[in-house]
Write a protein that holds these residues in place. Structure first.
Motif, short mmCIF file in Angstrom:
data_model
loop_
_atom_site.label_atom_id
_atom_site.label_comp_id
_atom_site.label_asym_id
_atom_site.label_seq_id
_atom_site.Cartn_x
_atom_site.Cartn_y
_atom_site.Cartn_z
N SER A 20 0.83 -1.21 0.00
CA SER A 20 0.00 0.00 0.00
C SER A 20 0.86 1.25 0.00
CB SER A 20 -0.93 0.01 1.22
OG SER A 20 -1.84 -1.04 1.16
N VAL A 21 1.86 1.26 0.86
CA VAL A 21 2.74 2.43 0.93
C VAL A 21 3.50 2.59 -0.39
CG1 VAL A 21 4.80 3.37 2.05
CG2 VAL A 21 2.93 2.48 3.43
N LEU A 22 4.03 1.50 -0.92
CA LEU A 22 4.79 1.59 -2.17
C LEU A 22 3.93 2.09 -3.32
CD1 LEU A 22 7.04 -1.59 -2.05
CD2 LEU A 22 7.77 0.80 -1.88
N PHE A 23 2.76 1.46 -3.50
CA PHE A 23 1.91 1.84 -4.64
C PHE A 23 1.17 3.16 -4.40
CE2 PHE A 23 1.42 -2.95 -5.63
CZ PHE A 23 2.53 -2.93 -6.45
N ILE A 24 0.39 3.21 -3.34
CA ILE A 24 -0.47 4.37 -3.11
C ILE A 24 0.35 5.58 -2.70
CG2 ILE A 24 -2.41 5.25 -1.75
CD1 ILE A 24 -3.25 2.19 -1.47
N GLY A 25 1.33 5.36 -1.81
CA GLY A 25 2.19 6.46 -1.38
C GLY A 25 2.96 7.06 -2.55
N SER A 26 3.51 6.20 -3.39
CA SER A 26 4.27 6.69 -4.56
C SER A 26 3.38 7.49 -5.50
CB SER A 26 4.90 5.52 -5.32
OG SER A 26 5.84 4.85 -4.51
N ARG A 75 -17.25 -10.74 3.23
CA ARG A 75 -16.46 -10.36 4.41
C ARG A 75 -15.25 -9.52 4.01
NH1 ARG A 75 -17.40 -13.13 9.06
NH2 ARG A 75 -19.05 -14.67 8.95
N ILE A 76 -14.56 -9.97 2.99
CA ILE A 76 -13.37 -9.24 2.53
C ILE A 76 -13.76 -7.88 1.96
CG2 ILE A 76 -11.50 -9.26 0.81
CD1 ILE A 76 -11.02 -11.04 3.28
N MET A 77 -14.86 -7.83 1.22
CA MET A 77 -15.29 -6.58 0.62
C MET A 77 -15.57 -5.52 1.69
SD MET A 77 -18.67 -5.65 -1.61
CE MET A 77 -19.70 -5.77 -0.16
N LEU A 118 -13.33 -2.24 2.34
CA LEU A 118 -13.98 -0.94 2.18
C LEU A 118 -13.77 -0.06 3.40
CD1 LEU A 118 -15.91 1.03 0.69
CD2 LEU A 118 -17.78 -0.15 1.85
N PHE A 119 -14.02 -0.60 4.58
CA PHE A 119 -13.91 0.21 5.79
C PHE A 119 -12.44 0.52 6.15
CE2 PHE A 119 -18.24 -1.63 6.66
CZ PHE A 119 -18.89 -0.45 6.33
N THR A 120 -11.54 -0.40 5.85
CA THR A 120 -10.12 -0.12 6.08
C THR A 120 -9.65 0.99 5.15
OG1 THR A 120 -9.71 -2.38 6.81
CG2 THR A 120 -7.80 -1.09 6.13
N VAL A 121 -10.04 0.90 3.88
CA VAL A 121 -9.64 1.92 2.91
C VAL A 121 -10.25 3.28 3.27
CG1 VAL A 121 -9.86 2.65 0.49
CG2 VAL A 121 -9.14 0.32 1.04
N LEU A 122 -11.49 3.28 3.71
CA LEU A 122 -12.11 4.54 4.15
C LEU A 122 -11.28 5.18 5.27
CD1 LEU A 122 -15.95 3.90 4.28
CD2 LEU A 122 -14.83 5.85 3.22
N LEU A 153 -8.89 2.17 -2.93
CA LEU A 153 -9.89 1.11 -3.04
C LEU A 153 -9.60 0.23 -4.25
CD1 LEU A 153 -12.42 -0.14 -1.80
CD2 LEU A 153 -13.78 1.37 -3.29
N PHE A 154 -9.28 0.84 -5.37
CA PHE A 154 -8.96 0.09 -6.59
C PHE A 154 -7.75 -0.80 -6.37
CE2 PHE A 154 -6.48 -0.25 -10.51
CZ PHE A 154 -7.40 -0.88 -11.34
N LEU A 155 -6.64 -0.21 -5.88
CA LEU A 155 -5.42 -0.98 -5.70
C LEU A 155 -5.56 -2.06 -4.63
CD1 LEU A 155 -2.71 1.79 -6.13
CD2 LEU A 155 -3.22 -0.10 -7.68
N GLU A 156 -6.21 -1.73 -3.52
CA GLU A 156 -6.40 -2.72 -2.45
C GLU A 156 -7.24 -3.90 -2.94
OE1 GLU A 156 -5.35 -3.17 0.74
OE2 GLU A 156 -4.09 -1.38 0.68
N SER A 157 -8.31 -3.60 -3.66
CA SER A 157 -9.24 -4.64 -4.10
C SER A 157 -8.67 -5.52 -5.20
CB SER A 157 -10.54 -4.02 -4.59
OG SER A 157 -11.15 -3.30 -3.56
N LEU A 158 -7.96 -4.93 -6.14
CA LEU A 158 -7.56 -5.67 -7.34
C LEU A 158 -6.09 -6.05 -7.40
CD1 LEU A 158 -9.68 -3.74 -9.98
CD2 LEU A 158 -10.22 -5.88 -8.81
N VAL A 159 -5.24 -5.45 -6.55
CA VAL A 159 -3.81 -5.74 -6.62
C VAL A 159 -3.26 -6.19 -5.26
CG1 VAL A 159 -1.52 -4.81 -7.19
CG2 VAL A 159 -3.51 -4.07 -8.51
N ILE A 160 -3.36 -5.33 -4.27
CA ILE A 160 -2.66 -5.53 -3.00
C ILE A 160 -3.23 -6.70 -2.21
CG2 ILE A 160 -2.12 -4.44 -0.78
CD1 ILE A 160 -2.05 -1.74 -2.45
N GLN A 161 -4.53 -6.71 -1.95
CA GLN A 161 -5.15 -7.80 -1.20
C GLN A 161 -4.98 -9.15 -1.90
OE1 GLN A 161 -7.02 -7.99 1.78
NE2 GLN A 161 -6.49 -5.89 2.33
N PRO A 162 -5.20 -9.23 -3.22
CA PRO A 162 -4.98 -10.53 -3.88
C PRO A 162 -3.53 -11.02 -3.76
CG PRO A 162 -6.37 -9.16 -5.25
CD PRO A 162 -5.89 -8.27 -4.13
#
Length: 171
Positions: free
Chosen positions: A25-31, A89-91, A95-99, A136-145
């Motif tokens: 998250s830090v690498l992708f979103i932070g960058s 459950r994951i969704m 969602l709430f973590t990203v918020l 939300l996009f990166l967590e759902s489709l890249v980072i969490q998977p």
């Protein structure tokens, strides 16, 4: 859900899982946010990233498990039932973590980049929706998977190790 191979089964695995998610998250979103705030990428921005990303990582590693994660779990529990599946459950948890994290880190990032100014609220209103959608996009489709894939591979390796031990003991 706790026994699912895609999720941690104990505290050690939970720490690894969390560290993977926080690091990516830090690498992708932070960058992305640093580059967008700077208006582009150059050697000065790269140096800023080398300095800021480890600091941001420490902040994220502290606030996610101690505050945001617990709050997200509490909120998710209000929307899911024991009969809901893994995806639901994951969704909700994501969602709430990203918020929470996008809200908090938008403020932290603004303070790190601009200091304490009277523009924090104005900047937040302009930047947070973008940060939330990117996260939300990166967590759902890249980072969490990726993190769940690592957990599956760890559990498969553990299962193989147990199988080998069982086979050698029975011989």
């Amino acid at each position: 859900m706790h026994q699912d191979k895609r999720l941690p089964k104990n505290g050690k695995e939970g720490a690894i899982f969390g560290a993977i998610i926080c690091t990516l998250s830090v690498l992708f979103i932070g960058s992305i946010n640093i580059i967008l705030a700077a208006g582009g990428f150059n050697s000065e921005v790269a140096m800023d990233m080398l300095i800021l990303l480890p600091i941001i990582w420490v902040i994220v590693m502290i606030i996610e498990p101690l505050a945001i994660g617990r709050f997200a779990e509490f909120l998710a529990s209000k929307f899911i039932s024991p009969t809901d599946g893994f995806a639901a459950r994951i969704m909700f948890r994501t969602l709430f973590t990203v918020l929470g994290m996008s809200f908090t880190m938008t403020i932290v990032g603004d303070i790190m980049g601009n200091g304490f100014t009277t523009d924090i609220f104005t900047n937040f209103i302009q930047i947070w929706p973008r940060n939330f959608l990117i996260a939300l996009f990166l967590e759902s489709l890249v980072i969490q998977p990726i993190a769940r894939f690592v957990m599956v591979k760890m559990h498969e390796a553990q299962d193989r190790k147990v199988l080998v031990q069982t086979n050698t003991q029975s011989v």
